[in-house]
Design an enzyme around this catalytic site. Structure first.
Site, mmCIF file in Angstrom:
data_model
loop_
_atom_site.group_PDB
_atom_site.id
_atom_site.type_symbol
_atom_site.label_atom_id
_atom_site.label_comp_id
_atom_site.label_asym_id
_atom_site.label_seq_id
_atom_site.Cartn_x
_atom_site.Cartn_y
_atom_site.Cartn_z
ATOM 1 N N ASP A 45 4.221 -9.081 5.263
ATOM 2 C CA ASP A 45 4.976 -9.500 4.082
ATOM 3 C C ASP A 45 3.987 -10.065 3.077
ATOM 4 O O ASP A 45 3.404 -11.136 3.291
ATOM 5 C CB ASP A 45 6.020 -10.556 4.468
ATOM 6 C CG ASP A 45 6.928 -10.928 3.301
ATOM 7 O OD1 ASP A 45 6.570 -10.626 2.146
ATOM 8 O OD2 ASP A 45 7.991 -11.536 3.554
ATOM 9 N N GLY A 52 0.242 4.951 0.281
ATOM 10 C CA GLY A 52 -1.144 4.951 0.739
ATOM 11 C C GLY A 52 -2.124 5.713 -0.129
ATOM 12 O O GLY A 52 -3.279 5.898 0.270
ATOM 13 N N GLY A 53 -1.707 6.149 -1.302
ATOM 14 C CA GLY A 53 -2.591 6.927 -2.167
ATOM 15 C C GLY A 53 -3.791 6.156 -2.662
ATOM 16 O O GLY A 53 -4.926 6.660 -2.652
ATOM 17 N N CYS A 99 3.082 -0.432 -12.474
ATOM 18 C CA CYS A 99 3.321 0.784 -13.252
ATOM 19 C C CYS A 99 4.457 0.534 -14.231
ATOM 20 O O CYS A 99 5.313 1.387 -14.454
ATOM 21 C CB CYS A 99 3.627 1.976 -12.343
ATOM 22 S SG CYS A 99 5.056 1.752 -11.267
ATOM 23 N N ALA A 149 0.774 -1.236 0.000
ATOM 24 C CA ALA A 149 0.000 0.000 0.000
ATOM 25 C C ALA A 149 0.810 1.294 0.000
ATOM 26 O O ALA A 149 0.301 2.324 -0.435
ATOM 27 C CB ALA A 149 -0.935 0.011 1.205
ATOM 28 N N ALA A 150 2.030 1.289 0.521
ATOM 29 C CA ALA A 150 2.766 2.550 0.680
ATOM 30 C C ALA A 150 2.938 3.274 -0.656
ATOM 31 O O ALA A 150 3.140 2.622 -1.686
ATOM 32 C CB ALA A 150 4.129 2.265 1.302
#
Length: 447
Positions: A311, A264-265, A380, A261-262
């Site tokens: 993890d 967190g956007g 991405c 998630a980091a």
């Protein structure tokens, strides 16, 4: 006052020697040296320009240097790249300033012998009839590599995977600074109110035609200094990531698992779709990244986000079954070369162990999805080995899942034929970062 060219050199050294991320190293340097306005813009343009055009700059240097590039000392090489970039790509910089300041910078760093070497090469370039002459060869890949400053193996991959036309348009679109996109925080405001507030702060705003509650920003200055940002009325998020969350389709009262998630956007955007109802478990392996998730959620008022250390490649029975899972895995980043230009010159840009790591994360994540639930796999990057092949393998090896059809909004189109459960976004076909999304649904429990 700090010398902007020296600041740029220090940033490039940090990226070269410490493998620092360009955006973080640059932002830190601008803040620490208290650069503003023209100086800040110049340093940013020089750093990103040198990183983005490194292959082309080195090609030009080789035309004039009797010393092989691999034998040129690092600082000297970086000063040379900076000087050549100013001469070839920065029209508003006088030739005399580009040459003299490069020589002075070498002397400042006690590179007395290198100063004459740098002076000779840069002055030779100023006298050239054409400062960039593409290779005179029938080797199309090599010519494209020099023209667009992209590794030859990447060009071969894109031509083979997406066709010659898509490959060249990708190379064109991934040069220059990308547009800045924001996500309206509908937990606190709406698009029209946010636009009014941002414009009062001098920011240019335009609604995206691709997705609701997305804005295209210009003239932002430092985002963190805007009162609208401090108040948590928006967060920066490319259209590709916003589309990814829309494909996840989070609803109020859902249990959502965001496995990588980091910062967190995407979790924050999901919280907005869910109207702060339900629960989002935003997971990461590292404590410093969990702090980013918590800080982002607090600023935006996303109260249903729970940051959890986990993890993603290992099974975890502690988390409840999820209605929706976002599996946005670590990747090679080939879709965001314009945002992270240092990726262009990585030695393992294509040949790496990422596909196996990604597949392991995908398979482990699937165990937490409830029957009837929806899972998004995304990257991405623009590499079928990390994207289409992983998705196809997953469906082949997991008979209790099926692909879920995805449809692009008006204003975007598919770049090439794919399965209906997957979409590869490209800048020239969708107006956003290069990005891949595949959607799966669990149709049965494990045997």
């Amino acid at each position: 006052m700090p010398n902007p060219r020296n600041v740029a050199l220090q940033v490039l050294l940090k990226i070269e020697n410490d493998k620092a991320y360009s955006n973080i190293a640059l932002n830190n340097a601008i803040r620490e040296n208290k650069l503003k306005g023209v100086d800040s813009a110049f340093v940013s343009a020089l750093v990103y320009g040198v990183l983005e055009r490194q292959i082309t700059l080195d090609y030009i240097i080789k035309q004039y240097s009797k010393i092989p590039l691999r034998k040129i000392e690092t600082k000297t090489k970086l000063i040379l790249r900076m000087g050549v970039y100013q001469l070839v790509y920065m029209d508003k910089i006088p030739d005399s300033a580009a040459v003299n300041e490069s020589v002075n910078l070498a002397k400042k760093h006690r590179l007395q012998k290198s100063a004459g070497f740098i002076n000779g090469i840069l002055r030779s370039i100023t006298r050239a009839e054409q400062r960039l002459v593409l290779p005179d060869t029938d080797d199309k890949i090599y010519c494209l590599s020099v023209k667009y400053s992209a590794p030859q193996e990447l060009i071969r991959l894109w031509r083979k995977s997406y066709g010659a036309d898509n490959a060249e348009k990708l190379l064109q679109s991934l040069s220059g600074r990308p547009k800045m996109c924001a996500r309206v925080n509908t937990l606190k405001t709406n698009a029209d109110a946010l636009i009014e507030k941002l414009e009062a702060e001098g920011v240019g705003c335009e609604k995206s035609e691709l997705i609701e509650n997305a804005l295209i920003l210009t003239r932002t200055g430092s985002i963190e200094n805007l009162s609208a940002y401090k108040e948590g009325l928006f967060h920066i998020q490319d259209l590709s990531s916003q589309l990814c969350v829309s494909f996840l389709d989070p609803k109020p009262r859902d249990v959502v698992l965001d496995v990588c998630a980091a910062p967190g956007g995407k979790a924050a955007t999901a919280a907005q779709y869910m109207q702060n109802r339900g629960k989002i478990y935003a997971c990461d392996l590292y404590d410093h990244k969990l702090k980013l998730i918590r800080a982002n959620a607090q600023r935006l008022g996303a109260e249903n986000i729970v940051a959890s250390k986990r993890d993603a490649a290992k099974a975890d029975a502690a988390l409840p079954l999820a209605d929706k899972i976002l599996c946005d895995v670590p990747c090679s980043g080939l879709g965001i070369l314009s945002r992270k230009p240092e990726i262009r010159c990585k030695s393992d840009i294509i040949d790496n162990d990422l596909p196996e790591i990604q597949y392991k994360i995908l398979c482990q994540s699937a165990k937490n999805l409830a029957v009837g639930g929806r899972m998004i796999y995304s990257t991405c990057t623009l590499n079928p080995a990390e994207n289409n092949e992983n998705a196809a393998r997953f469906l082949k090896e997991h008979k209790n899942f099926r692909g879920a059809s995805l449809k692009l909004p008006d204003g975007a189109k598919r770049a090439f034929d794919e399965q209906d459960y997957e979409i590869t976004l490209m800048p020239h076909t969708a107006g956003c970062d290069g990005f891949y999304t595949a959607a799966f649904e669990r149709v049965a429990a494990d045997d």
